[in-house]
Design a protein around this motif. Structure first.
Motif, PDB file in Angstrom:
ATOM      1  N   SER A  37       0.821  -1.212   0.000  1.00  0.00           N
ATOM      2  CA  SER A  37       0.000   0.000   0.000  1.00  0.00           C
ATOM      3  C   SER A  37       0.860   1.269   0.000  1.00  0.00           C
ATOM      4  CB  SER A  37      -0.956   0.008   1.192  1.00  0.00           C
ATOM      5  OG  SER A  37      -0.232   0.127   2.386  1.00  0.00           O
ATOM      6  N   LEU A  38       2.170   1.121   0.021  1.00  0.00           N
ATOM      7  CA  LEU A  38       3.062   2.277  -0.090  1.00  0.00           C
ATOM      8  C   LEU A  38       2.844   3.023  -1.403  1.00  0.00           C
ATOM      9  CD1 LEU A  38       6.401   0.863   1.314  1.00  0.00           C
ATOM     10  CD2 LEU A  38       5.138   2.802   2.203  1.00  0.00           C
ATOM     11  N   TRP A  39       2.359   2.325  -2.403  1.00  0.00           N
ATOM     12  CA  TRP A  39       2.132   2.948  -3.704  1.00  0.00           C
ATOM     13  C   TRP A  39       0.707   3.468  -3.863  1.00  0.00           C
ATOM     14  CZ3 TRP A  39       5.369  -1.156  -2.949  1.00  0.00           C
ATOM     15  CH2 TRP A  39       6.689  -0.934  -3.314  1.00  0.00           C
ATOM     16  N   SER A  40      -0.038   3.500  -2.764  1.00  0.00           N
ATOM     17  CA  SER A  40      -1.399   4.025  -2.811  1.00  0.00           C
ATOM     18  C   SER A  40      -1.374   5.554  -2.898  1.00  0.00           C
ATOM     19  CB  SER A  40      -2.159   3.599  -1.553  1.00  0.00           C
ATOM     20  OG  SER A  40      -3.423   4.207  -1.515  1.00  0.00           O
ATOM     21  N   ALA A  41      -2.344   6.093  -3.590  1.00  0.00           N
ATOM     22  CA  ALA A  41      -2.445   7.544  -3.708  1.00  0.00           C
ATOM     23  C   ALA A  41      -3.101   8.161  -2.470  1.00  0.00           C
ATOM     24  CB  ALA A  41      -3.241   7.909  -4.950  1.00  0.00           C
ATOM     25  N   VAL A  42      -3.808   7.347  -1.696  1.00  0.00           N
ATOM     26  CA  VAL A  42      -4.519   7.820  -0.512  1.00  0.00           C
ATOM     27  C   VAL A  42      -3.559   7.760   0.678  1.00  0.00           C
ATOM     28  CG1 VAL A  42      -6.537   7.461   0.949  1.00  0.00           C
ATOM     29  CG2 VAL A  42      -6.646   6.880  -1.480  1.00  0.00           C
ATOM     30  N   ARG A  43      -3.232   8.919   1.216  1.00  0.00           N
ATOM     31  CA  ARG A  43      -2.216   8.998   2.263  1.00  0.00           C
ATOM     32  C   ARG A  43      -2.561   8.210   3.532  1.00  0.00           C
ATOM     33  NH1 ARG A  43       0.332  14.108   5.425  1.00  0.00           N
ATOM     34  NH2 ARG A  43       2.163  13.013   6.131  1.00  0.00           N
ATOM     35  N   PRO A  44      -3.784   8.287   4.079  1.00  0.00           N
ATOM     36  CA  PRO A  44      -4.088   7.497   5.285  1.00  0.00           C
ATOM     37  C   PRO A  44      -3.958   5.986   5.041  1.00  0.00           C
ATOM     38  CG  PRO A  44      -5.722   9.207   5.018  1.00  0.00           C
ATOM     39  CD  PRO A  44      -4.888   9.216   3.767  1.00  0.00           C
ATOM     40  N   LEU A  45      -4.356   5.538   3.875  1.00  0.00           N
ATOM     41  CA  LEU A  45      -4.215   4.121   3.545  1.00  0.00           C
ATOM     42  C   LEU A  45      -2.736   3.737   3.446  1.00  0.00           C
ATOM     43  CD1 LEU A  45      -5.612   1.479   2.778  1.00  0.00           C
ATOM     44  CD2 LEU A  45      -5.535   2.240   0.407  1.00  0.00           C
ATOM     45  N   ARG A  46      -1.933   4.611   2.876  1.00  0.00           N
ATOM     46  CA  ARG A  46      -0.499   4.377   2.756  1.00  0.00           C
ATOM     47  C   ARG A  46       0.141   4.296   4.141  1.00  0.00           C
ATOM     48  NH1 ARG A  46       0.865   8.351  -0.910  1.00  0.00           N
ATOM     49  NH2 ARG A  46       1.080   9.833   0.785  1.00  0.00           N
ATOM     50  N   MET A  47      -0.231   5.190   5.030  1.00  0.00           N
ATOM     51  CA  MET A  47       0.335   5.186   6.379  1.00  0.00           C
ATOM     52  C   MET A  47      -0.107   3.949   7.166  1.00  0.00           C
ATOM     53  SD  MET A  47      -0.034   9.232   7.248  1.00  0.00           S
ATOM     54  CE  MET A  47       0.508   9.065   8.926  1.00  0.00           C
ATOM     55  N   PHE A  48      -1.379   3.595   7.032  1.00  0.00           N
ATOM     56  CA  PHE A  48      -1.885   2.414   7.727  1.00  0.00           C
ATOM     57  C   PHE A  48      -1.183   1.150   7.240  1.00  0.00           C
ATOM     58  CE2 PHE A  48      -4.852  -1.191   7.847  1.00  0.00           C
ATOM     59  CZ  PHE A  48      -5.035  -1.283   9.218  1.00  0.00           C
ATOM     60  N   GLY A  49      -1.037   1.000   5.942  1.00  0.00           N
ATOM     61  CA  GLY A  49      -0.372  -0.175   5.387  1.00  0.00           C
ATOM     62  C   GLY A  49       1.076  -0.272   5.821  1.00  0.00           C
ATOM     63  N   THR A  50       1.755   0.848   5.864  1.00  0.00           N
ATOM     64  CA  THR A  50       3.145   0.857   6.305  1.00  0.00           C
ATOM     65  C   THR A  50       3.244   0.473   7.779  1.00  0.00           C
ATOM     66  OG1 THR A  50       3.621   2.619   4.721  1.00  0.00           O
ATOM     67  CG2 THR A  50       5.214   2.274   6.479  1.00  0.00           C
ATOM     68  N   PHE A  51       2.379   1.031   8.592  1.00  0.00           N
ATOM     69  CA  PHE A  51       2.389   0.732  10.024  1.00  0.00           C
ATOM     70  C   PHE A  51       2.115  -0.748  10.281  1.00  0.00           C
ATOM     71  CE2 PHE A  51      -0.136   0.312  13.960  1.00  0.00           C
ATOM     72  CZ  PHE A  51       0.843   0.614  14.874  1.00  0.00           C
ATOM     73  N   VAL A  52       1.074  -1.280   9.664  1.00  0.00           N
ATOM     74  CA  VAL A  52       0.723  -2.682   9.895  1.00  0.00           C
ATOM     75  C   VAL A  52       1.795  -3.604   9.323  1.00  0.00           C
ATOM     76  CG1 VAL A  52      -0.979  -4.487   9.442  1.00  0.00           C
ATOM     77  CG2 VAL A  52      -1.736  -2.195   9.998  1.00  0.00           C
ATOM     78  N   GLY A  53       2.332  -3.268   8.159  1.00  0.00           N
ATOM     79  CA  GLY A  53       3.391  -4.088   7.580  1.00  0.00           C
ATOM     80  C   GLY A  53       4.612  -4.169   8.476  1.00  0.00           C
TER      81      GLY A  53
END
Length: 97
Positions: free
Chosen positions: A59-75
Motif C-alpha cells: 500500500s506504499l504505492w497508494s495515492a490515498v495517504r491514510p491508507l499508505r500510512m496504515f499499510g506501512t504501520f501494519v506491515g
C-alpha cells in the motif's frame, strides 16, 4: 490492527508449538529438538509473515495517504511480530519444558 496482529501471532505460535510437540517424539536432546522445530516451522512462519507484511507494505504505492500510512504501520508491525515469534517464543518453549 491489534486483532490482525493477534491473529497472525497466534498462527505463528500455533505452528511453532505443534512443531515442538512433534519433535519430542523424535528427539530427546533439547538442542536437537529446537533445531528440528526451527527447520520445520521456521519456513512456514517466515513465509506466512513475509507474505502478510508484503501485502500491507504494497500500500506504499497508494495515492490515498491514510491508507499508505496504515499499510506501512501494519506491515512493519507484522515484521516485528515475526521477529519476536521466531526469536523469543522458542526460548519460552525451552523454559516451559
Amino acid at each position: 490492527t491489534f486483532f490482525l496482529l493477534v491473529g497472525v501471532g497466534t498462527d505463528h505460535i500455533f505452528v511453532l508449538t505443534d512443531s515442538w510437540q512433534q519433535s519430542a517424539q523424535e528427539q530427546t536432546d533439547m538442542t536437537m529438538r529446537l533445531k528440528v522445530t526451527y527447520l520445520r516451522a521456521g519456513k512456514a512462519v517466515l513465509a506466512c509473515g513475509t507474505t502478510t507484511a508484503l501485502s500491507f507494505l504494497s500500500s506504499l504505492w497508494s495515492a490515498v495517504r491514510p491508507l499508505r500510512m496504515f499499510g506501512t504501520f501494519v506491515g512493519l508491525c507484522v515484521v516485528c511480530n515475526v521477529c519476536i515469534c521466531i526469536s523469543i517464543f522458542p526460548l519460552v518453549l525451552l523454559l516451559r519444558e
